[in-house]
Design a protein around this motif. Structure first.
Motif, short mmCIF file in Angstrom:
data_model
loop_
_atom_site.label_atom_id
_atom_site.label_comp_id
_atom_site.label_asym_id
_atom_site.label_seq_id
_atom_site.Cartn_x
_atom_site.Cartn_y
_atom_site.Cartn_z
N THR A 266 40.73 -16.50 19.49
CA THR A 266 40.89 -15.74 18.47
C THR A 266 42.38 -15.99 17.72
OG1 THR A 266 39.61 -13.95 19.43
CG2 THR A 266 40.96 -13.10 17.77
N CYS A 269 42.31 -18.92 15.69
CA CYS A 269 41.85 -18.97 14.51
C CYS A 269 42.90 -18.19 13.53
CB CYS A 269 40.61 -18.35 14.46
SG CYS A 269 39.15 -19.12 15.28
N VAL A 270 43.35 -17.08 14.01
CA VAL A 270 44.33 -16.47 13.03
C VAL A 270 45.41 -17.40 12.59
CG1 VAL A 270 45.76 -14.56 13.05
CG2 VAL A 270 43.62 -14.28 13.91
N PHE A 272 45.65 -20.66 12.66
CA PHE A 272 45.25 -21.77 11.83
C PHE A 272 45.12 -21.32 10.31
CE2 PHE A 272 42.42 -25.26 10.35
CZ PHE A 272 43.26 -26.18 10.52
N PHE A 273 44.33 -20.16 10.36
CA PHE A 273 43.85 -19.76 8.96
C PHE A 273 45.39 -19.12 8.47
CE2 PHE A 273 43.03 -16.21 6.06
CZ PHE A 273 41.98 -16.56 5.33
N TRP B 110 36.49 -24.88 9.30
CA TRP B 110 37.11 -23.98 8.25
C TRP B 110 35.95 -22.64 8.39
CZ3 TRP B 110 41.42 -22.44 6.68
CH2 TRP B 110 41.51 -21.56 5.98
N VAL B 113 36.54 -20.94 11.56
CA VAL B 113 37.81 -20.07 11.59
C VAL B 113 37.76 -18.84 10.58
CG1 VAL B 113 40.23 -20.22 10.55
CG2 VAL B 113 39.53 -22.10 12.15
N LYS B 116 35.73 -16.04 12.30
CA LYS B 116 36.57 -15.27 13.27
C LYS B 116 37.71 -14.28 12.43
CE LYS B 116 36.90 -14.68 17.58
NZ LYS B 116 35.73 -14.43 18.33
N VAL B 117 38.21 -14.81 11.48
CA VAL B 117 39.21 -13.85 10.84
C VAL B 117 38.51 -12.90 10.35
CG1 VAL B 117 40.85 -13.96 8.97
CG2 VAL B 117 40.72 -15.80 10.52
N ILE B 120 37.57 -10.13 12.69
CA ILE B 120 38.76 -9.58 13.10
C ILE B 120 39.22 -8.43 12.11
CG2 ILE B 120 41.27 -9.39 13.52
CD1 ILE B 120 40.65 -12.14 14.80
#
Lengths: 290, 126
Positions: A266, A269-270, A272-273, B110, B113, B116-117, B120
């Motif tokens: 998690t 991901c945060v 990288f985003f 992508w 990702v 997941k974002v 959240i």
């Protein structure tokens, strides 16, 4: 019906002589009904009686024998049995159950002592270590499959109780809040690190190196945050794994590792985003060519 | 039905049990019967709502999977963005999959990702 009642009454002390005929018949019928119910209960519980004539005394002696067996368990095993769940406590008697919440011990204790406990239980469970078989457990006759299944179910309940009571009671009030704060702290830290890396570091270093450093820092910092990750959310999976014979310790450790890996993923991901987002913003506004 | 039960209860409170016991008992039985009926209706409606919710969830997941597969199918060779490959070392191949462009961010990575974002972000509202 009444003849049967009379036959049953012959085995037991008869009614008082001062009763009338109808009262005597009612008394005989009552005793017959009581005997039948007791016989049914014994049949359900699995006590097979060889003869009908000494049914009462034999059933009582068997029950007494079972109670004596459970009461004659050594004291430490009783306390362990208490820890591991209500159903097991019921076998040991109400007195044991009353003290069940008193002798709670640490997780490691629970797991390390589980095999001994299982040896003393009603059935043999798979996650018993074979080297710890007691000498008295070997000659016992094999129990019914239903009892084995029920004991496994008890194990599932036991692990659930462990997961529920893992944290001390004083942390129960704000456990969720603290966990959320730590999680938010992690996510915000990852996002800030991504911005900083995009601004200063990425020209000199891979973007994953600062992230790994941050994760190491989080592992160190996690000691200073109350641990409340282990929730009851994995109950079904845990119960299923337990019922399929996987040891409770292995399941618990696997769940712990799995949740940590999930947290790291998690964060990644945060991170990288945010990094890509900042990169695109930089490209858009500053027309910076990497 | 609830209003009817309320009315009957009000009526019941006005009846004296000792003076008009038969009427009181009859009305009480009626209320009990109506309450049972209401419970059955509520249970049936709850079950129906749960079923509808379950179906909507399943449909939503199927649509989401179809959308992702179609996106990956359509853009499998085009990177979402391109970074210097040394920035993504040593995972540049994994991040670029399936584009094969050095330093590129593939659509698969992508999507994962972003999923997941978004999860959240939506967590506080769920």
């Amino acid at each position: 019906m009444e003849e049967d009642g009379g036959g049953a009454a012959a085995a037991t002390p008869g009614p008082p002589a001062g009763l009338s005929a109808s009262q005597r018949r009612a008394e005989l019928r009552r005793r017959k009904l009581l005997m039948n119910s007791e016989e049914r209960i014994n049949r359900i519980m699995g006590f097979h009686r060889p003869a009908a004539k000494d049914d009462d005394s034999h059933g009582e002696s068997k029950l007494q024998h079972e109670q004596d067996k459970s009461n004659s368990l050594p004291v430490p095993s009783v306390s362990k049995r208490i820890v591991l769940g209500d159903s097991v406590c019921n076998m040991a008697g109400p007195a044991d159950h009353a003290g069940s919440m008193v002798d709670l011990k640490g997780d490691k204790d629970l797991f390390s002592k589980t095999p001994e406990l299982l040896n003393e239980g009603t059935s043999e469970l798979r996650h018993r270590t074979r080297g710890e078989l007691p000498s008295e457990a070997a000659p016992r006759p094999p129990r019914h499959g239903l009892e084995q299944y029920l004991s496994r179910f008890d194990e599932a309940l036991k692990l659930r109780n462990q997961l529920m009571h893992e944290k001390p009671s004083q942390e129960n009030g704000n456990a969720v809040e603290e966990f959320d704060s730590f999680r938010i702290f992690r996510l915000v830290g990852c996002a800030l690190l991504a911005i900083a890396v995009r601004a200063f570091v990425c020209k000199y270093l891979s973007i994953f190196a600062p992230f790994l450093t941050l994760q190491l820092a989080y592992m160190g910092l996690s000691k200073y945050f109350p641990k409340s990750e282990k929730k009851v959310k994995t109950t079904v999976l845990t119960a299923a794994l337990l019922l399929s014979g996987i040891p409770a310790e292995v399941i618990s450790r696997s769940m712990d590792t799995y949740s940590k890996m999930g947290d790291v993923f998690t964060d990644l991901c945060v991170y990288f985003f945010t990094f890509i987002f900042c990169h695109e913003l930089a490209l858009f506004f500053g027309s910076e060519v990497p | 039905m609830r209003a009817e039960i309320q009315n009957m209860k009000q009526e019941l409170s006005t009846i004296s049990m000792m003076d008009e016991f038969a009427r009181y008992a009859r009305l009480e039985r009626k209320i009990n019967k109506m309450t049972d009926k209401l419970k059955t209706h509520v249970k049936a409606r709850t079950a129906q709502l749960a079923k509808i919710k379950w179906v909507i969830n399943i449909v939503f997941y199927i649509l989401q999977a179809a959308l992702m597969i179609s996106l990956i199918w359509k853009y499998y060779s085009e990177p979402v963005t391109v970074l210097p490959s040394k920035w993504l070392a040593p995972l540049e191949r994994l991040v670029a999959f399936p584009t094969g462009v050095a330093g590129g961010v593939g659509i698969t990575c992508w999507l994962v990702v972003c999923n997941k974002v978004v999860a959240i972000m939506l967590h506080p509202f769920s």
